[in-house]
Design an enzyme around this catalytic site. Structure first.
Site, PDB file in Angstrom:
ATOM      1  N   CYS A  37      -5.218  -6.976  23.202  1.00 33.91           N
ATOM      2  CA  CYS A  37      -3.681  -6.805  22.752  1.00 33.91           C
ATOM      3  C   CYS A  37      -2.809  -7.967  22.654  1.00 33.91           C
ATOM      4  O   CYS A  37      -2.925  -8.879  23.072  1.00 33.91           O
ATOM      5  CB  CYS A  37      -3.070  -5.873  24.157  1.00 33.91           C
ATOM      6  SG  CYS A  37      -1.244  -5.525  23.708  1.00 33.91           S
TER       7      CYS A  37
ATOM      8  N   CYS B 165      -1.703  -3.504  21.002  1.00 32.24           N
ATOM      9  CA  CYS B 165      -0.762  -4.075  19.901  1.00 32.24           C
ATOM     10  C   CYS B 165      -1.617  -5.016  18.987  1.00 32.24           C
ATOM     11  O   CYS B 165      -2.346  -5.636  19.368  1.00 32.24           O
ATOM     12  CB  CYS B 165       0.477  -4.696  20.214  1.00 32.24           C
ATOM     13  SG  CYS B 165       1.289  -5.570  19.274  1.00 32.24           S
TER      14      CYS B 165
ATOM     15  N   CYS C  52       1.632   2.462  20.049  1.00 34.38           N
ATOM     16  CA  CYS C  52      -0.103   2.035  19.872  1.00 34.38           C
ATOM     17  C   CYS C  52      -0.441   1.863  21.458  1.00 34.38           C
ATOM     18  O   CYS C  52      -1.540   2.481  21.590  1.00 34.38           O
ATOM     19  CB  CYS C  52       0.054   0.766  19.179  1.00 34.38           C
ATOM     20  SG  CYS C  52       0.570   0.841  17.437  1.00 34.38           S
TER      21      CYS C  52
ATOM     22  N   CYS D 268       4.950   1.750   3.717  1.00 31.13           N
ATOM     23  CA  CYS D 268       6.347   1.564   4.077  1.00 31.13           C
ATOM     24  C   CYS D 268       7.219   2.710   3.857  1.00 31.13           C
ATOM     25  O   CYS D 268       8.099   3.141   4.369  1.00 31.13           O
ATOM     26  CB  CYS D 268       7.097   0.208   3.758  1.00 31.13           C
ATOM     27  SG  CYS D 268       5.934  -1.368   4.215  1.00 31.13           S
TER      28      CYS D 268
ATOM     29  N   CYS E 104       4.811  -7.027   4.492  1.00 31.21           N
ATOM     30  CA  CYS E 104       4.311  -7.731   3.249  1.00 31.21           C
ATOM     31  C   CYS E 104       5.413  -8.279   2.394  1.00 31.21           C
ATOM     32  O   CYS E 104       5.506  -9.598   2.192  1.00 31.21           O
ATOM     33  CB  CYS E 104       3.794  -6.606   2.314  1.00 31.21           C
ATOM     34  SG  CYS E 104       2.274  -5.987   3.009  1.00 31.21           S
TER      35      CYS E 104
ATOM     36  N   CYS F  75       1.545  -6.513  14.326  1.00 32.30           N
ATOM     37  CA  CYS F  75       1.811  -6.310  12.629  1.00 32.30           C
ATOM     38  C   CYS F  75       3.164  -6.812  12.406  1.00 32.30           C
ATOM     39  O   CYS F  75       3.353  -6.875  11.394  1.00 32.30           O
ATOM     40  CB  CYS F  75       1.494  -4.983  12.454  1.00 32.30           C
ATOM     41  SG  CYS F  75       2.750  -3.606  12.748  1.00 32.30           S
TER      42      CYS F  75
ATOM     43  N   CYS G 272       3.639  -2.892   9.747  1.00 35.98           N
ATOM     44  CA  CYS G 272       2.609  -2.796   8.938  1.00 35.98           C
ATOM     45  C   CYS G 272       2.043  -1.378   9.261  1.00 35.98           C
ATOM     46  O   CYS G 272       0.954  -1.388   9.882  1.00 35.98           O
ATOM     47  CB  CYS G 272       1.353  -3.745   8.730  1.00 35.98           C
ATOM     48  SG  CYS G 272       0.502  -3.489   7.118  1.00 35.98           S
TER      49      CYS G 272
ATOM     50  N   CYS H 249       6.501  -3.085  28.009  1.00 31.98           N
ATOM     51  CA  CYS H 249       5.342  -2.155  27.903  1.00 31.98           C
ATOM     52  C   CYS H 249       5.434  -1.575  29.093  1.00 31.98           C
ATOM     53  O   CYS H 249       5.293  -2.054  30.305  1.00 31.98           O
ATOM     54  CB  CYS H 249       4.363  -3.175  27.557  1.00 31.98           C
ATOM     55  SG  CYS H 249       2.674  -2.052  27.483  1.00 31.98           S
TER      56      CYS H 249
ATOM     57  N   CYS I 287       0.875  -1.247   0.217  1.00 31.20           N
ATOM     58  CA  CYS I 287       0.074  -0.114   0.032  1.00 31.20           C
ATOM     59  C   CYS I 287       0.847   1.294   0.008  1.00 31.20           C
ATOM     60  O   CYS I 287       0.288   2.386   0.103  1.00 31.20           O
ATOM     61  CB  CYS I 287      -0.971   0.115   1.165  1.00 31.20           C
ATOM     62  SG  CYS I 287      -0.083   0.486   2.956  1.00 31.20           S
TER      63      CYS I 287
ATOM     64  N   CYS J  92      -3.606  -2.319  31.815  1.00 25.59           N
ATOM     65  CA  CYS J  92      -3.607  -3.271  30.819  1.00 25.59           C
ATOM     66  C   CYS J  92      -4.579  -3.533  29.618  1.00 25.59           C
ATOM     67  O   CYS J  92      -5.544  -3.992  30.245  1.00 25.59           O
ATOM     68  CB  CYS J  92      -2.916  -4.461  31.304  1.00 25.59           C
ATOM     69  SG  CYS J  92      -2.673  -5.868  30.243  1.00 25.59           S
TER      70      CYS J  92
ATOM     71  N   CYS K 256       8.969  -1.598  19.909  1.00 27.66           N
ATOM     72  CA  CYS K 256       8.022  -0.542  19.923  1.00 27.66           C
ATOM     73  C   CYS K 256       8.064   0.449  21.181  1.00 27.66           C
ATOM     74  O   CYS K 256       8.255   1.413  21.102  1.00 27.66           O
ATOM     75  CB  CYS K 256       6.696  -0.576  19.442  1.00 27.66           C
ATOM     76  SG  CYS K 256       6.480  -1.244  17.875  1.00 27.66           S
TER      77      CYS K 256
ATOM     78  N   HIS L 218       5.499  -7.052  25.089  1.00 29.05           N
ATOM     79  CA  HIS L 218       4.970  -7.269  26.584  1.00 29.05           C
ATOM     80  C   HIS L 218       6.193  -7.168  27.516  1.00 29.05           C
ATOM     81  O   HIS L 218       5.916  -6.883  28.735  1.00 29.05           O
ATOM     82  CB  HIS L 218       4.410  -8.670  26.452  1.00 29.05           C
ATOM     83  CG  HIS L 218       3.784  -9.054  27.817  1.00 29.05           C
ATOM     84  ND1 HIS L 218       2.660  -8.316  28.257  1.00 29.05           N
ATOM     85  CD2 HIS L 218       3.754 -10.126  28.544  1.00 29.05           C
ATOM     86  CE1 HIS L 218       2.112  -8.972  29.102  1.00 29.05           C
ATOM     87  NE2 HIS L 218       2.755  -9.940  29.522  1.00 29.05           N
TER      88      HIS L 218
HETATM   89 FE1  FSX Z   1       2.624  -3.818   3.587  1.00 27.62          FE
HETATM   90 FE2  FSX Z   1       4.299  -1.485   2.871  1.00 27.62          FE
HETATM   91 FE3  FSX Z   1       1.577  -2.637   5.219  1.00 27.62          FE
HETATM   92 FE4  FSX Z   1       1.512  -1.169   3.494  1.00 27.62          FE
HETATM   93  O1  FSX Z   1       5.123  -1.137   1.402  1.00 27.62           O
HETATM   94  S1  FSX Z   1       3.583  -3.810   5.429  1.00 27.62           S
HETATM   95  S2  FSX Z   1       0.633  -3.176   3.321  1.00 27.62           S
HETATM   96  S3  FSX Z   1       1.820  -0.542   5.554  1.00 27.62           S
HETATM   97  O2  FSX Z   1       2.903  -0.440   2.509  1.00 27.62           O
HETATM   98  O3  FSX Z   1       3.832  -3.585   2.322  1.00 27.62           O
HETATM   99 FE1  SF4 Z   2       1.194  -6.580  27.683  1.00 24.93          FE
HETATM  100 FE2  SF4 Z   2      -0.594  -5.305  25.915  1.00 24.93          FE
HETATM  101 FE3  SF4 Z   2      -0.894  -5.252  28.554  1.00 24.93          FE
HETATM  102 FE4  SF4 Z   2       1.032  -3.954  27.524  1.00 24.93          FE
HETATM  103  S1  SF4 Z   2      -1.137  -3.502  27.139  1.00 24.93           S
HETATM  104  S2  SF4 Z   2       1.257  -5.048  29.443  1.00 24.93           S
HETATM  105  S3  SF4 Z   2       1.672  -5.392  25.794  1.00 24.93           S
HETATM  106  S4  SF4 Z   2      -0.990  -7.121  27.354  1.00 24.93           S
END
Ligand code: FSX
Ligand code: SF4
Length: 365
Positions: free
Chosen positions: A252, A280, A273, A55, A147, A283, A180, A221, A52, A246, A261, A218
C-alpha cells in the site's frame, strides 16, 4: 428546479461541497448562490491529449450532481471533443471564438508530447501548440488526471515521446486534480472554489488544491489503527485479509500519497481502493507510474506517529511493539491531524455561530 433536485438535496450538495472545501457550514448560502447564478456560468474548454479517456469516463460517472447537471447548469462547456454535438469546422470555430474572448477555464486531460510533438496531433496541430493556444487567455488552467498534471503513464520509462505534464511542458500555472483516473468528486469543489472566491485555491508544491490534497491517504485510512498496532495482511486469502488488517506489507502506497480518498470515497461514495481490499497504488502522486511501478512492493521505513525523530519502521513496530497503547497513539495522531481544518466564515467570530438561514436549516433533517 433546473438541476431536478429538491431543495433539501441541493442544500445537502452545498453542505458537502463546503465540507470538501474546508469551510464551515455557514458558507452554505454563498455556495448555493454561486451554483444558482446560471447567468455567470464560466465558459469551459476541455481538451484531451495523450491519455486513455479514463478521466472523462470518471467525470461522466459523477452522480451527485450528475454530469448533466454540471455540464448544463454549473458550467458552460463550450468544447469537449467526446461529448459535444458540433464537429469539424464548426467545432474549431467555436473553440477559436471562446479562446479569443478569454476568461474561460481551460480543463486539460492527458500529457503533452514535448520530445516528439508530432506524436500527438489534433486537427493538424501538435498538443504542444494547442496547449499553448488554449492556456494563453485562460482565467485558470485545471489539469484533470495524473497525465495532464505530471505526465502519467505516457511519461513512464522509457517515455518515447518525451511526454510531460502541462506545467512542465509550457511553464503554465496549473491547478492539478490528479488521479488515474481523478475522482469527479474532487473536480466539482475545485470549480466551486473558483466560482465562490473568483480565484484559484491555495496549492501545494505539486499544484494540487490544499483543501483536498493536504493530507495523506494514510492519515484518514480506516485501517490505520491496524497499522499503528502492527496488524498487517501479508498474504491475500489469509485470515488477516478477512479481518481487514493494514495493507502496508502488501505494498500500500497510502503513507506517501496525498489524497482524501478515504473521506471522499468513489462511485457515489460507495467504496475506495483500500476498502475494496487492495492497497493504494499512489496514482495521485507526481512520477506515477515509475515511482510506484511495483504495486505490491512494501514501502521502506514508514514512520510511526508518536515517535517523531526516532528511526523506526512498520516492520520494527510490528515485531516488537504490538500494544494497545500504540493503537491509542496512532488514533490520537489521526484525530489531531483532522482537527482545526474548517475555515470559519468571515462573519463568525469567536462566539457562537451566526443564526441559521432558511437554506442551512433545510439540510439538517
Ligand atoms: Fe491519464 Fe486521463 Fe489515467 Fe487515463 O484523461 S490519468 S491514463 S485514467 O484518462 O489522463
Ligand atoms: Fe496506511 Fe495503507 Fe495501511 Fe491504510 S492500508 S493504514 S493507507 S498502509
Amino acid at each position: 428546479m433546473r438541476m431536478d433536485m429538491n431543495r433539501r438535496d441541493f442544500i445537502r450538495l452545498c453542505g458537502g461541497t463546503a465540507a470538501m472545501l474546508g469551510l464551515s457550514y455557514s458558507w452554505v448560502p454563498e455556495i448555493a448562490q454561486a451554483l444558482e447564478q446560471a447567468a455567470k456560468r464560466p465558459p469551459v474548454i476541455w481538451m484531451s491529449f495523450m491519455e486513455c479517456t479514463g478521466c472523462l469516463e470518471s467525470f461522466a460517472k459523477s452522480v451527485n450532481p450528475s454530469t448533466a447537471d454540471i455540464v448544463l447548469d454549473i458550467i458552460s462547456l463550450n468544447y469537449q471533443e467526446n461529448i459535444m454535438a458540433a464537429a469539424g469546422t464548426q467545432a474549431e470555430a467555436d473553440l477559436k471564438k471562446t479562446i479569443g474572448q478569454g476568461g474561460y477555464i481551460a480543463v486539460i486531460e492527458g500529457a503533452i508530447a514535448v520530445g516528439i510533438p508530432e506524436a500527438m496531433m489534433v486537427a493538424g496541430k501538435t498538443s504542444l501548440e494547442l496547449v499553448k493556444e488554449l492556456t494563453q487567455n485562460a482565467a485558470a488552467t485545471l489539469c484533470v488526471g495524473t497525465c495532464a498534471a505530471y505526465g502519467g503513464v505516457q511519461a513512464m520509462r522509457p517515455n518515447p515521446t518525451g511526454a510531460k505534464g502541462v506545467k512542465d511542458a509550457i511553464g503554465a500555472k496549473t491547478v492539478n486534480v490528479p488521479g488515474c483516473p481523478p475522482n469527479p468528486a474532487h473536480m466539482l469543489p475545485t470549480i466551486v472554489h473558483y466560482l465562490l472566491f473568483n480565484k484559484i485555491p491555495d496549492l501545494d508544491s505539486d499544484g494540487r488544491p490544499l483543501f483536498l490534497y493536504e493530507q495523506k491517504i494514510h492519515d484518514n485510512c480506516e485501517r490505520r489503527a491496524h497499522f499503528d498496532a502492527g496488524r498487517y495482511v501479508t498474504q491475500f486469502g489469509s485470515k488477516e485479509e478477512t479481518l481487514q488488517y493494514c495493507l502496508y506489507k502488501m505494498g500500500c502506497k497510502g503513507p506517501e500519497t496525498h489524497s482524501p480518498c478515504p473521506k471522499t470515497l468513489w462511485n457515489n461514495k460507495q467504496s475506495w481502493c483500500v476498502k475494496c481490499g487492495n492497497g493504494c497504488i499512489g496514482c495521485m502522486e507526481p512520477n506515477f507510474w515509475d515511482r510506484f511501478e511495483d504495486f505490491y512492493q512494501q514501502l521502506p521505513n514508514v514512520p510511526i506517529p508518536g515517535f517523531v525523530g526516532v528511526e523506526t519502521s512498520a516492520d520494527w513496530i510490528g515485531s516488537t511493539l504490538v500494544t494497545a497503547t500504540m493503537a491509542g497513539v496512532g488514533i490520537h495522531a489521526v484525530t489531531t491531524a483532522a482537527k482545526g481544518r474548517f475555515k470559519k466564515h468571515p462573519e463568525e467570530g469567536e462566539g457562537p455561530p451566526p443564526a441559521k438561514t432558511e437554506a442551512s436549516q433545510g439540510s439538517e433533517d
